[in-house]
Design a protein around this motif. Structure first.
Motif, PDB file in Angstrom:
ATOM      1  N   THR A  41      24.622 -31.678  29.561  1.00 43.76           N
ATOM      2  CA  THR A  41      25.097 -30.625  28.670  1.00 43.76           C
ATOM      3  C   THR A  41      26.457 -30.108  29.135  1.00 43.76           C
ATOM      4  OG1 THR A  41      22.834 -29.945  28.158  1.00 43.76           O
ATOM      5  CG2 THR A  41      24.574 -28.366  27.667  1.00 43.76           C
ATOM      6  N   ILE A  50      28.683 -27.725  18.470  1.00 44.53           N
ATOM      7  CA  ILE A  50      27.622 -27.244  19.355  1.00 44.53           C
ATOM      8  C   ILE A  50      26.677 -26.403  18.505  1.00 44.53           C
ATOM      9  CG2 ILE A  50      27.048 -25.903  21.412  1.00 44.53           C
ATOM     10  CD1 ILE A  50      29.903 -26.361  22.392  1.00 44.53           C
ATOM     11  N   ARG A  90      29.197 -32.344  28.082  1.00 43.03           N
ATOM     12  CA  ARG A  90      29.478 -32.304  26.655  1.00 43.03           C
ATOM     13  C   ARG A  90      30.257 -31.050  26.242  1.00 43.03           C
ATOM     14  NH1 ARG A  90      26.592 -35.580  23.317  1.00 43.03           N
ATOM     15  NH2 ARG A  90      28.252 -34.989  21.876  1.00 43.03           N
ATOM     16  N   ASN A 141      21.141 -28.187  22.412  1.00 41.06           N
ATOM     17  CA  ASN A 141      21.658 -29.548  22.306  1.00 41.06           C
ATOM     18  C   ASN A 141      21.407 -30.121  20.915  1.00 41.06           C
ATOM     19  OD1 ASN A 141      22.410 -30.022  25.242  1.00 41.06           O
ATOM     20  ND2 ASN A 141      20.283 -29.416  25.447  1.00 41.06           N
ATOM     21  N   HIS A 142      20.492 -29.504  20.184  1.00 44.58           N
ATOM     22  CA  HIS A 142      20.142 -29.919  18.830  1.00 44.58           C
ATOM     23  C   HIS A 142      19.795 -28.650  18.075  1.00 44.58           C
ATOM     24  CE1 HIS A 142      17.874 -31.750  15.517  1.00 44.58           C
ATOM     25  NE2 HIS A 142      18.368 -32.927  15.874  1.00 44.58           N
ATOM     26  N   GLU A 195      22.041 -35.808  20.627  1.00 48.70           N
ATOM     27  CA  GLU A 195      22.038 -34.787  21.667  1.00 48.70           C
ATOM     28  C   GLU A 195      22.666 -33.486  21.187  1.00 48.70           C
ATOM     29  OE1 GLU A 195      24.056 -36.525  24.905  1.00 48.70           O
ATOM     30  OE2 GLU A 195      22.555 -38.064  25.267  1.00 48.70           O
ATOM     31  N   PHE A 196      23.719 -33.582  20.371  1.00 43.42           N
ATOM     32  CA  PHE A 196      24.374 -32.399  19.833  1.00 43.42           C
ATOM     33  C   PHE A 196      24.386 -32.533  18.335  1.00 43.42           C
ATOM     34  CE2 PHE A 196      25.579 -31.223  23.987  1.00 43.42           C
ATOM     35  CZ  PHE A 196      26.060 -29.931  23.946  1.00 43.42           C
ATOM     36  N   ARG A 256      14.308 -28.880  27.695  1.00 49.18           N
ATOM     37  CA  ARG A 256      15.534 -29.244  27.000  1.00 49.18           C
ATOM     38  C   ARG A 256      15.551 -30.739  26.720  1.00 49.18           C
ATOM     39  NH1 ARG A 256      17.474 -24.566  24.965  1.00 49.18           N
ATOM     40  NH2 ARG A 256      17.755 -22.979  26.585  1.00 49.18           N
TER      41      ARG A 256
END
Length: 409
Positions: A33, A392, A36, A192-193, A4-5, A26
């Motif tokens: 998100t 991030i 996180r 997120n990526h 996810e990250f 997303r």
């Protein structure tokens, strides 16, 4: 680091399906998100995230401001969305992006001249070819800070065109000074990526290139190049109510489909108020670019409403090159008359087939890179600004050859 990250590049065949598709594409939902990034906001200098939606008419677009009192460039970052959580994420991620660009990892910077880097066998991007260059008197033996980036190639291009290292002037990717560039946030994005961030950055660059391309000999070639969308033909269950709310308060939205350099949707929205309380609410615009037509429209429309709110709450004194700053509240300004005179005659649904559809963000990015390869003179370059302690993904993408006109963005 979870998928996810992740700041890791993704290879051919990877699964990056967009699971959240409400006005955006997303990998995960905004609430996940938020969970996180929440513990990392203090480290990014963010002290609060305030809702400002109620300062304007009830258009139904949640709008938030993320505040960084000690920021070097911009203390207030605005965000919008079709839900409160999406708007919060929008504001916070923009603030996070700017924090990374203002405070890059100094261990990654190298002080040298272009001639020294080349002599060391390193590939460089000349300051002269980068948008915003101030290097009229540039010399290859001038010493400055550099940061390593990588060329972006699609996973389908094969090993012959694999991503390779390239050094770019740090001032082109960050807000470090002194600099040979007029640095902007154009092409600065988080996600997120890392692939989500890269795709978002590329779409922003493509959107602004499309808008800049409308200006021909000092005028906007809108009628010749754009399709004017009939707003009554928009039936999306979240967007149509916003358009109706705008109409109910006596305002008007003009929606333009703008041709892009490659097959992607670019929407330009103009929000007009015939009874403004001040010049800043007379005419406000927003734009969006995406492979999903509904997402492009949602971004453009909500950004136009956010832009209006940004002027109302007064937190963006840096924005001065806008049609609203005409020095008059009158609706007789040329910009207002121009947009008001455009008549929507294109059904929204007829535009969908002008762009391929994707459910995987990695595939969408690769397709875009393949198309850009034959449309621009230089490869896109990504500078990964991700800080390990925050994890991030943040990236600054540079595409020499794409145009940028701040007055239209």
């Amino acid at each position: 680091m979870t998928p996810e990250f992740s700041s890791r590049p993704v290879g051919k065949g990877s699964e990056l399906s967009a699971l959240f598709r409400h006005g955006a594409c997303r990998l995960i939902s905004p609430d996940r998100t938020l969970a996180r990034i929440g513990p990392k906001l203090e480290a990014c200098g963010i002290t609060r995230c305030a809702e400002v939606t109620g300062l304007d008419e009830a258009f139904g677009v949640p709008t938030f401001c993320a505040i960084r009192p000690r920021a070097l460039v911009l203390q207030t970052s605005n965000g919008k969305g079709l839900t409160r959580e999406a708007a919060q994420v929008s504001a916070l991620m923009e603030a996070i992006e700017l924090h990374h660009a203002e405070f890059p990892d100094l261990s990654r910077l190298r002080f040298a001249s272009e001639a020294e880097l080349v002599a060391a066998g390193l590939r460089t991007l000349s300051p002269r070819v980068i948008d915003g260059s101030l290097s009229r008197h540039w010399r290859r033996n001038a010493r400055l800070e550099w940061i390593e980036g990588r060329t972006l190639n699609s996973a389908t291009a094969g090993s012959a065109l694999s991503d390779s290292a390239i050094w770019v002037p740090a001032g082109a990717a960050t807000f470090r000074e002194p600099t040979w560039h007029r640095t902007t946030s154009n092409g600065l994005a988080s996600g997120n990526h890392i692939v989500e961030a890269e795709l978002h950055a590329l779409y922003e660059l493509l959107e602004r290139d499309a808008l800049a391309g409308l200006q021909v000999a000092g005028r906007l070639a809108v009628r010749e190049r754009c399709a004017v969308i009939d707003p009554t033909s928009v039936t999306h269950h979240r967007i149509a109510p916003i358009l109706e709310a705008v109409r109910q308060v006596g305002c008007k939205v003009v929606l333009l489909w703008v041709p892009a350099r490659v097959a992607r949707h670019v929407i330009w929205a103009a929000l007009l108020d015939s009874r403004p309380f001040a010049s800043v609410s007379t005419l406000n615009t927003g734009a969006g670019c995406h492979h999903d037509l509904d997402v492009a429209l949602a971004r453009a429309l909500t950004e136009a409403i956010q832009s209006r709110l940004s002027f109302i709450h007064g937190g963006r004194e840096d924005i001065v090159e806008k049609p609203a700053f005409s020095g008059s509240v009158s609706t007789e300004t040329p910009a207002w008359r121009f947009f008001d005179g455009l008549v929507g005659n294109t059904p929204f649904a007829t535009l969908r087939d002008t762009c391929p559809q994707f459910s995987d963000l990695g595939v969408a990015r690769d397709d875009l890179l393949d198309r850009l390869g034959s449309a621009v003179v230089a490869q896109p370059i990504a500078v990964d600004l991700t800080r390990p302690e925050l994890a991030i993904p943040v990236v600054k993408v540079l595409v020499p050859g794409l145009r940028f006109n701040p007055a239209l963005s």
